[in-house]
Structures are given as structure tokens and as C-alpha cells.
Enzyme design. Sequence first.
Site, PDB file in Angstrom:
ATOM      1  N   LYS A   1       0.834  -1.196   0.000  1.00 53.90           N
ATOM      2  CA  LYS A   1       0.000   0.000   0.000  1.00 53.90           C
ATOM      3  C   LYS A   1       0.871   1.249   0.000  1.00 53.90           C
ATOM      4  CE  LYS A   1      -3.823   0.133   2.473  1.00 53.90           C
ATOM      5  NZ  LYS A   1      -4.754   0.064   3.627  1.00 53.90           N
ATOM      6  N   ILE A   2       0.606   2.132  -0.941  1.00 51.94           N
ATOM      7  CA  ILE A   2       1.309   3.407  -1.051  1.00 51.94           C
ATOM      8  C   ILE A   2       0.270   4.519  -1.087  1.00 51.94           C
ATOM      9  CG2 ILE A   2       2.785   4.856  -2.490  1.00 51.94           C
ATOM     10  CD1 ILE A   2       4.167   2.370  -3.505  1.00 51.94           C
TER      11      ILE A   2
END
Length: 985
Positions: free
Chosen positions: A174-175
Amino acid sequence: MLRQHESTAIEQDKVPDGHKDRKGAPDYYLQTRNPMETLIKLLDYGQSYWLDNLSREKIISGELKRRVSEEGLRGITSNPSIFNEAISKGNQYDSAIRKLVLQQKNLEEIYDALTIKDVQDACDILEPVFKDSKGCDGFVSLEVSPLLARDTDGTIFEARRLHNAVGRDNCMIKIPGTQEGLAAIEQMLYEGININVTLLFSIGRYTEVANAYLRALKRRIKEGKDISKVVSVASFFLSRIDTLADQLLGQYVTLSAKNKKYLYPERLFGKIGKASAIIAYQRFRGLFESEEWQKLKSNGANVQRVLWASTSNKDPLYDDLRYVEPLIGPNTINTLPDKTITAFAKHGTLKKSTIREGLLDAEHAFECLNKIGINIDDITRQLENEGIQKFTEAYRELMSNLAAKRNEMLKGKGFDQKINAASLGSELKLLYTSLDEKQAGKRLFAKTPDLWKTDKENTQTILDGLGWLTLPDDMLSKASDFTAFSKRIKEEGYTAVVLLGMGGSSLCSEVARKTFGSSKGYPKLYVLDNTEPASILVLEKKLDMAKTLFIVASKSGSTLETNCFFKYFFEKVEKKIGNKAGRNFIAITDAGTSLIKLAERFKFRKVFINNPCVGGRYSVLSDFGILPMALVGIDIKALLNSAKEAMLYCGPDVPAGNNPGISLGALLGLAQHKGRDKVTFVLSASLKPFGYWVEQLLAESTGKEDKGLIPVNGEKLDGPSSYGNDRVFVHMYLSSDTNGPDEKKLKLLEKAGHPVISIGIKKTIELGSIYYLWEIATATAGMVIGINPFDQPNVAESKKNTENILDEWSAEDAFHKIVPMFKQDGIKIFEGTKTHELIHGSQNSLRAVMSSFLKLSQENDYVALLPYFEITSYRNNLLQTWREQIKKKLKHATTLLNGPRYLHSTGQLHKGGPDSGLYILLTADEGEEISIPGQKYGFATLHQAQALGDFKSLDTKGRRVIRIHLGENIDAGLTTVCNSVSPSK
């Protein structure tokens, strides 16, 4: 994904017969008799549901496996808030944490190990879904640190690291979809790392994210790389949009019809989140149903699905499924918390492609919002910042909870620190928050100079002064070599080791000498940092020159006193053993100094090159401190391992409130701002020598720009009535020492409102951890005070004055004669410029002169006694009695510092710190002159020049200073002064 869902009943607009919603409406809704079928059948409508809550308990209990196999769960997301909830509450992780703590893992390593293991286990449980969906579903998401949300390069590094650490094809990293995150998202997708883009609120930003995905695929195709396994989702957060929009809309609601015109803010309540989702989905369709997409699809591309996040209803006025039922459609995912999953299973309904409905209403809602005066871009910008902040706070809370668990598990090991901040407590908590928000700990360990007051000159000084941060690890790698060298010295029969140095390079050895002594069979350690002839002669008589190893210690390689000591003793050794004298000398210095050339010329046994980025007062754990300890048989590995433990406790990942070094430094810095700048050390018997080292660390590091912490070492502890409101008390103790009387007084001082810090260790070898603790604390205090703790701008003044006075002596073969302002019984008093007018009229007696001098004191001043002669036990007792009188009568702090030792340490505070000191230099007639080979002057002349130079420096700085010359008989003169002085005003 798109390929998988193209042939579903929803895409063909086929609605199963005979199903009605719970209100009886026909044709459009489907309700199942078995609640779990509602969840399972979501996939028939083109939507996967994921769980937003991952924990070890769900994995171990079998709940997660059951949800996957029986309830249609297709994926899981996680974030710091979720892991904080899972790790901090309950004991499922305690055994794993304990094992990692005992392996000396830092907090981030512990967090990594726990979360990565959970993600790996969850990935394994979801692997059948991953396989059945041909790699389009069955993912578990793991988020990069929220501290990297604005750091592109840091995010790229972290995403790669986490991807490799998990080692599962069905793991998504997740970014955050920030502006800075876009480049990282594209790069990771280009590299084939599957990405869950999180924290999306803006439709415009969603479009940028989708385009970044398309660019990554095109780059791969251009280079002939496979794109069929590249998978991504774009997580759009909903409920937070409504929460903020409703707050703003409420401010525009009016009861007067004439003011409403055609705008009714109340009609938009609860509609902006859903409108955002509908318009975002329309953008999605425009991108992933285009001709451009068809070309990518023909190469095996997967759709970047839209994921609805933050879907739990936070307003009790609204339907609990408001972010579920209306947002069903092809190629979507809904991440649901446990409560929402249960609600949807019990009374949720399914409708074909609900997300495609209401586009005109959604666009109209945005138009009305804008006409009212609320900018959706402002809302989404604020939400992005708040989202990052919330995850950051959760991450820090998690680190804080982990630190607390670690401390509890290590109870009984390492040092124990307790801070009672008294009236400073509330402000100290705010300061902790501020330090965390500014990432002070991480920036400290990243050696970022702008943590402190910087300019061009200061920046380089700071960069050159932070090497001590990694010394525990660095020196452990050298420990075996030091031990082997020390063993050879022992085997060769050396009986003494003499350190020749000044300031930081000598005080650490002085502490070791008095605290540890020498191990059996090892040579005895002596420290020479006094140019007074009597001290040199006393030492010389104790030494067998043929069996003495001399350590010439100088960071710069050109320290005047150290070079004079070397010349004197080299001549003595040479007379004893001839041209092999160099074998009895080693040097510790920085690379490229003149001392290295000197060592080559005189054929020293060995030269030890110290880390050049370690200043003298921070050098206790470097070659300067560790080598002398090794030479006398101290267990340096145990000491360094102790320091390494402190390095973990004080590390960059530990929040300020749980970080013993940063919390200590924060309190000291805050106390300085509040006028509590007298740091009073209360040391138990075994740790009393530690005071020599810590007072020079604090004073030289913080005493500048008319600010500073004034260390008070060696004062007798009294009750509250003896102190003003300028004190902070630091109680350091060895647990085996008897501390009863002091502890009772400290409790009374706490009760009276004085801040009290207590730091305890169980074994003296744990001083390694305390050294490191105080270095972190001092650096932190410098941040809070607003100075550079790594320079010493005023130390050179006394050195320069000494050189000038020596030049005058060399030219005239005598010192310039100064007329005393007072003489009595062989005692002479010399006043400074600032004290001349104020005490010149009180010359009828020694008592009157001293009384007039002490009347110059003001509230919260301190009195410094600065003797320039050898301190015997008799003289020490007299001086300590004098200190006690001053403290009780004036309620002033007192310090007792031996010259010229203090010139290279606390002397910086006297000249550069606050003008709150009254300085009393005590000199005497010099004894037998001892010649220094190669110099016109001898040690007596040098010693006298240092005292005169220091006096001149203090006077030039406008300090309140007098010099009392005791004459030929030091004991008699000192007795007369002490008996005649009254500190009363």
C-alpha cells in the site's frame, strides 16, 4: 479481473427472478435466505469484498480461513491503525515480541517481524482465491510507513523492502496516493510490484493514479515485459468525505428563507461521499473502456479496480450500509470492517450496478456545493493531510505501545529511568508531540543538521560531530583487536598506563579509573590532565618508566598541554631505556593530524585513528575512551553491549515520550527555557566519578549564545528550603548502593514541585548505556534550547589568551605585574572590570571584600569555585564547606571545577553561557619549575599562564570574576579564606 467479470449476469443485465428487497420492491433487489449468501453473491455483481481488519487472533482462531472458505472473503487490507489495535490490545503477540526483544531487535524490526508474519500467513490462507481468480483477487495489503507519505525515494525503497520481505505473489504493497507517491506508485508497478493505492479522496488525484498505472504498463510493454501479472487497486475513502463536508455544510444552514435563495445546504448532508464515488467510477469507466485500454488489454493487462475504503458509517442518523448497497458494480472492491460485514450479511440487499446510477445527481451535488462556497478540492486536500496524520499518529501510538511492552519485558535488565516533570509535565507532553511530528528522532539518526541552529559554518560542524551515534556497533567490531592488543601489553609486563590528554579525551578515562580500577594482572591506569608541577611530580614518582605505556590522546593532534606532557615523559623514558622509548608510547588521534607525524618520528608502538566525526566530549565510546579501558582489563564488550542496548531504547523508531534519551533531553531543554537551568546531580557512591564526565558534556555542549544548562556536581543534597526555583535534580544510582537518605530528600523535593529524574543501573559495567543515554539527551536538549551542541566557540579564547601570555613571558622572562586590589596575610585579591567599582570600596577586610563580591549575585545565579592547584582531601573538604555555606545562605547553586582541566570543557559554559555566574579563581605561588623539553617555559609557567588567561577571558566577556591568590602555603591560605568568608548579603 475485467476478463474474469465480463461474462457475469450483471454485465449482461440479467437479474435473477423471484427476489425482492426487504421492503418488498420487486425486480431490482436480491435478498438471500442464508445471510452469508449475500456476501458470497457479491461476486456475481462484479464486486469483491475485502476485510479491513487483520490480526493474529483471526489467523490462529481459524476465523480468517472460515471467512474465505465459507463467506466469500476475497482479500484483506491493513494499516498502522489496524495493527496498533491488534498488537497493543491483548497478548496474542507477546511471546513473539519477547523473543524479538531478547534478540535486541529495534521497534521497527519488531513491528516488521510481527506484521510481515501476519501478512504472510494471511496470504497463504487466501492463496486458493488468488489461484482461482487467476491472480486477480486473494490479496493481502501491507502499508509502507505513513512517515514516508511525502517521501518518494523513501517510499520506493520501503516498498521494495516489504515486497521482498513478505515474499508472496498475492501481497499488495500500500502506497498513499499523494502527489509525492505518484512517482513511487508508477515505478513499483513498472517493476512488477503489485500496489494498493491508498488514501484517495480527490477525483482528480484518482485520475492521476489511474494514469500512473497505465504508464507503468506501457513502459513494461515497450521493454518487452509481461504485464499479465501486474495488479493494482485504487482505494477511494468515503465516510471521511461526508464527515468533513457535513461539518462545513452545517455552518451554512440558515432558518431564514429569504437568505437561502435557491441553495439548501441541508439537502447535501450525507451526499458528497457517495457523489464522489459515483463520479470517480465514471472516470474509471472512461479510462478502462477506452480504445487505449483495449490495446493494453490485448497484451494481458488487468483492470486497476476501484476499491471503496472507509465504508463504516460514522453518523448515527445515516443508514449503516450507506457505503455498501449503493456502490455495487463491476470491477469494484469494498473493504468492510467486521461490524459492517455483519450488518450486510444480516439485512443487506443486492442491486445490479448501483454504482452506475445517479451520475447527474452526483454532478449536481458538486455544483451546489461549489455555489454554497465550499470547494471540494479544499475538502479532499484537508482529508489527505488528516489521513496521513491519523495513520502517523496510529503508527507512533503503536511504537509507543511496543516500547512499553518491551520495557515491561525487560524489567530488571538494563537501566531504569523515571521522570517526574512536576509543573513542567503538561508542556513536556506537548513537546514530545512536537518532536514526534517533526520526526526529531529519525532526523537525529539520519544526521540531519537542521535539527539545530545552523548556518554555513555550523552545518559542517554538526555533520562532523554526529559519528558517536553509531559508536556502539562500530566499536564492537574493533573490540577484539583492542582486547588482543591489551593482552600483549599485559603479557609484556607493563605496570602502568598513563593517559596524557585534556577535556573529553581524558575525563572518560578518569571516570573509568575511579569506577572500575584495573583487573587483576593488568596495569594501573593514571590520567594526567593537569599542568600543575606538583601533580606531574606526584605521578612521576609512582611510575616505573620502563614499564609504563603512555597514551598521547589528542583529537586535533596539536593540544598544547598534551604535547608538553609527551615531551616531558618521552625524555624520561628515553633516559631509562634509550632509543626504544617509542615502544612505550601509543597515540589516539584523527587522521592526518600532526600527532601522526610525531608518532612516526619518535617510533611509537602504534597509532589508533579515531572516527573523525566524534567530538572530544562525545568520545567516551570511541577509541579515546574504550582503548584505555581495554588496557586495564575492563570488559569493553560488556560495556559496549550495554551501550548498544541504550542505542535500541533511544533509537529513531521510539516515540519521544518512550525514548529515554529524547525524553530526558526534552525535559532538560524545556527546563532551561523555564529558568530551571541548574542540573543538579545526586550520585550514589559507586557512580560519583560519573559526574566529572557528564558535567563537561552538558556544559560544553549547551553553554553558548548566552544560554546553557549548568551542571551542578558534588553538592550535598538538602531539603527544599535550600533551593530556589532554578533546579532540576538528577538522581543516578547503582541499585546495590545505599540511597535511603537521598531518596527521602528527593521525594520531598518532588513534593515541593522540583522536577526529579532518577536513573538506576544494576552493575557499573552498564555505564556504557548511561554514556549513550546522556549523549542523546544532550543532543536533544540542544534542539530544544536552540543551539548547536557540537561546537565550542569560546574554548579557544582561553587558549589564545594563554598563548599570548606565554609569548609575553618569553619576551620578558616574567609575567606582567598586576597590582592587587586587596592584600592581607599573604593573600591577594585581583578584581575584574565588572567587579572593580562594586567592591573596590570594601577593602578593610577579606570578609568585607568577599561579602561585597557576593552581593553582586542576583536571583538564580550560581557561584563557581575554580582552584588552580592540586586538590587534596583537606582542600576538597574546605572548598565543599564553602560551597555549602553559599548554597544555604544565598540559595544559589555552586560548582567546584579544577583548573586547568575545566578549560577544555565547562570553561565553554563560563564564557558562552548565561551571565548568571560569579567566578572565584583560586591560585597560589607555583612550586618547583619543571622544564618542558624544547620549550622556553616550564610547567609552572604554563600552569600560571593558563590561570591568568582564563581570568582574562572571563573578564573580557564581562563576567563577575575575582582571582584570589593564596600565596606560597596553599593549605594555610585556603583555610584563611574559607574561615574569613561570609556568604551573607
